[in-house]
Design an enzyme around this catalytic site. Structure first.
Site, PDB file in Angstrom:
ATOM      1  N   GLY A 171      14.822  47.387   5.367  1.00 24.49           N
ATOM      2  CA  GLY A 171      14.432  48.745   4.988  1.00 24.49           C
ATOM      3  C   GLY A 171      13.503  48.789   3.784  1.00 24.49           C
ATOM      4  O   GLY A 171      12.518  49.540   3.777  1.00 24.49           O
ATOM      5  N   CYS A 185      22.475  49.084  -3.729  1.00 25.25           N
ATOM      6  CA  CYS A 185      21.317  48.470  -4.383  1.00 25.25           C
ATOM      7  C   CYS A 185      21.358  48.682  -5.882  1.00 25.25           C
ATOM      8  O   CYS A 185      20.638  48.069  -6.632  1.00 25.25           O
ATOM      9  CB  CYS A 185      20.034  49.046  -3.807  1.00 25.25           C
ATOM     10  SG  CYS A 185      20.038  48.968  -2.029  1.00 25.25           S
TER      11      CYS A 185
HETATM   12  C1  LIG Z   1      18.446  54.809   2.924  1.00 25.59           C
HETATM   13  C2  LIG Z   1      18.177  53.357   2.665  1.00 25.59           C
HETATM   14  N1  LIG Z   1      16.923  52.924   2.608  1.00 25.59           N
HETATM   15  C3  LIG Z   1      16.617  51.632   2.403  1.00 25.59           C
HETATM   16  C4  LIG Z   1      17.602  50.704   2.214  1.00 25.59           C
HETATM   17  C5  LIG Z   1      17.215  49.265   2.001  1.00 25.59           C
HETATM   18  O1  LIG Z   1      17.392  48.572   3.202  1.00 25.59           O
HETATM   19  P1  LIG Z   1      17.472  46.953   3.190  1.00 25.59           P
HETATM   20  O2  LIG Z   1      18.781  46.607   2.553  1.00 25.59           O
HETATM   21  O3  LIG Z   1      17.402  46.568   4.624  1.00 25.59           O
HETATM   22  O4  LIG Z   1      16.297  46.478   2.407  1.00 25.59           O
HETATM   23  C6  LIG Z   1      18.940  51.101   2.238  1.00 25.59           C
HETATM   24  C7  LIG Z   1      20.022  50.129   1.958  1.00 25.59           C
HETATM   25  O5  LIG Z   1      20.963  50.432   1.242  1.00 25.59           O
HETATM   26  C8  LIG Z   1      19.241  52.469   2.473  1.00 25.59           C
HETATM   27  O6  LIG Z   1      20.495  52.898   2.519  1.00 25.59           O
END
Ligand SMILES: Cc1ncc(COP(=O)(O)O)c(C=O)c1O
Length: 390
Positions: A69, A330
């Site tokens: 993402g 994150c």
């Molecule tokens: C809404 C949203 N966008 C982006 C991400 C990031 O995705 P990735 O962990 O695959 O980089 C997340 C992960 O927590 C998310 O919940």
């Protein structure tokens, strides 16, 4: 047995997906090699692309595989911004919202700091809903300056769902591309790319029972973007680097299951969520259901505990074998109140008292019973600690 209620951070990989992933990892060959070993792996990759396109209701040529993402968000936002500026240097406005994931907020702030972008944020109400009348007025008056709009399909902390079609209808009237982060939404709401009117959409495998480290950016055929990773020219020159065919196959399989079972799974999870929300009301009057009036995903429940600390609640529940979270994983380890709740008009103290419970394909009523058994004691202890520290 631990109770896992943090599926918005990552979901357990589905057993059948894991088996398929491990089997495919045994294949030898680079999908860009011309010999038959390479072409065998290329076929796996292209079948995965075809299958994912079906799950997303888009054309196979619109699927670009990425590492997840965050990369998809960066590619869409920087790539479309640079493309639009190349076409018209006056277009430097990026429209987004304060409730977005950092995968969106940070590249936009980077463009503001390094690439003369002007950021405009759509106002958000107390329930996390966007003020689309503000957007309509802003576009009416300033459309010639707008490079792109990036607004998430569903919020990963509160579960609030955005009417993406309403956003694209406003934007497309002025030919403005809309990107959405659908990482939390995909597999939990109907996400037809064809019908959405979107220019680009980010998705990630590990949020719906697939492996970590693979995602996709869906880019409409009408949308041009500048690549941000340069190298061997894979993925139509837009995302260089050897493609991860085994992960792509596992992703496509997890997505196919999620989309095929979407209606029954939504109903099942909504039932579990309802039990939790109703019973939580009887535990303690300080525990409030956030975004109560908004349309939310069936798998995300967000509470705010007035006068309490979400971090303490998380710690106490963890000691009882229950994994929950306070917000986006994150930001784990960063002791800051959720920017999402701040954007929704909460004070820093209010935003510190949040608890996010997120369900997945393995969640059951008995997980919620375990949580409800531990929650009253954890809340009492957290509120007492809050009082004694005043
Ligand atoms: C809404 C949203 N966008 C982006 C991400 C990031 O995705 P990735 O962990 O695959 O980089 C997340 C992960 O927590 C998310 O919940």
């Amino acid at each position: 047995m631990r109770v896992y209620l943090d599926n918005a951070a990552t979901t357990p990989i589905r057993p059948e997906v894991l088996e398929c992933y491990i089997d495919t990892l045994k294949l030898i060959g680079n999908p860009s090699s011309v010999h038959s070993s390479g072409q065998q792996v290329r076929q796996v990759l292209e079948e995965a692309r075809e299958s994912l396109a079906k799950s997303l209701d888009c054309d196979r040529s619109e699927v670009l595989f990425t590492s997840g993402g965050t990369e998809s968000d960066n590619l869409a936002i920087k790539g479309i911004y640079w493309q639009r500026r190349d076409e018209d240097a006056n277009r430097n406005v990026v429209i987004s919202a304060g409730t977005e994931h950092h995968g969106v907020i940070d590249p936009i702030e980077w463009l503001e700091a390094h690439e003369v972008a002007e950021v405009q944020l759509v106002p958000v109400n107390f329930d996390g809903e966007l003020d689309l009348s503000w957007l309509a007025k802003y576009l009416e008056e300033n459309h010639s300056k707008v490079a792109l709009i990036s607004l998430m399909w569903a919020n990963n902390e509160t579960g609030v769902v955005t009417d993406i079609k309403a956003v694209t209808t406003l934007a497309n009237a002025f030919g403005i591309p809309v990107h959405t982060d659908a990482v939390a939404a995909f597999g939990h709401v109907q996400t037809s790319f064809k019908e959405s009117g979107l220019a680009a959409m980010s998705i990630s495998a590990h949020k719906l029972g697939g492996p970590v480290g693979i995602g996709a950016l869906i880019v409409s055929r009408a949308t041009k973007l500048v690549s941000i990773i340069h190298g061997g020219g894979q993925e139509r020159g837009m995302r260089s680097g050897t493609m991860n065919a085994p992960a792509a196959k596992a992703f496509a399989m997890a997505a196919e299951i999620a989309v095929r079972t979407l209606d029954e799974e939504r109903a099942r999870l909504a039932g579990i969520k309802n039990t939790l929300v109703e019973k939580a009301k009887t535990i303690n009057s300080s525990l409030g259901h956030t975004a109560e009036k908004a349309d939310t995903l069936p798998n995300i429940v967000h509470f705010t505990l007035a006068g309490g600390s979400g971090d303490s609640l998380l710690f106490l529940l963890d000691q009882d074998g229950i994994s929950v979270s306070t917000g986006s994983a994150c930001q784990a380890g960063v002791n800051r109140p959720s920017h999402v709740l701040i954007a929704m008009g909460r004070t820093e103290d209010e935003a510190k008292g949040c608890l996010r419970i997120t369900l997945g394909h393995e969640s059951t009523e008995s997980d919620i019973e375990a949580l409800l058994a531990s929650l009253p004691k954890a809340i009492d202890a957290t509120l007492k600690a809050g009082l004694s520290s005043q």
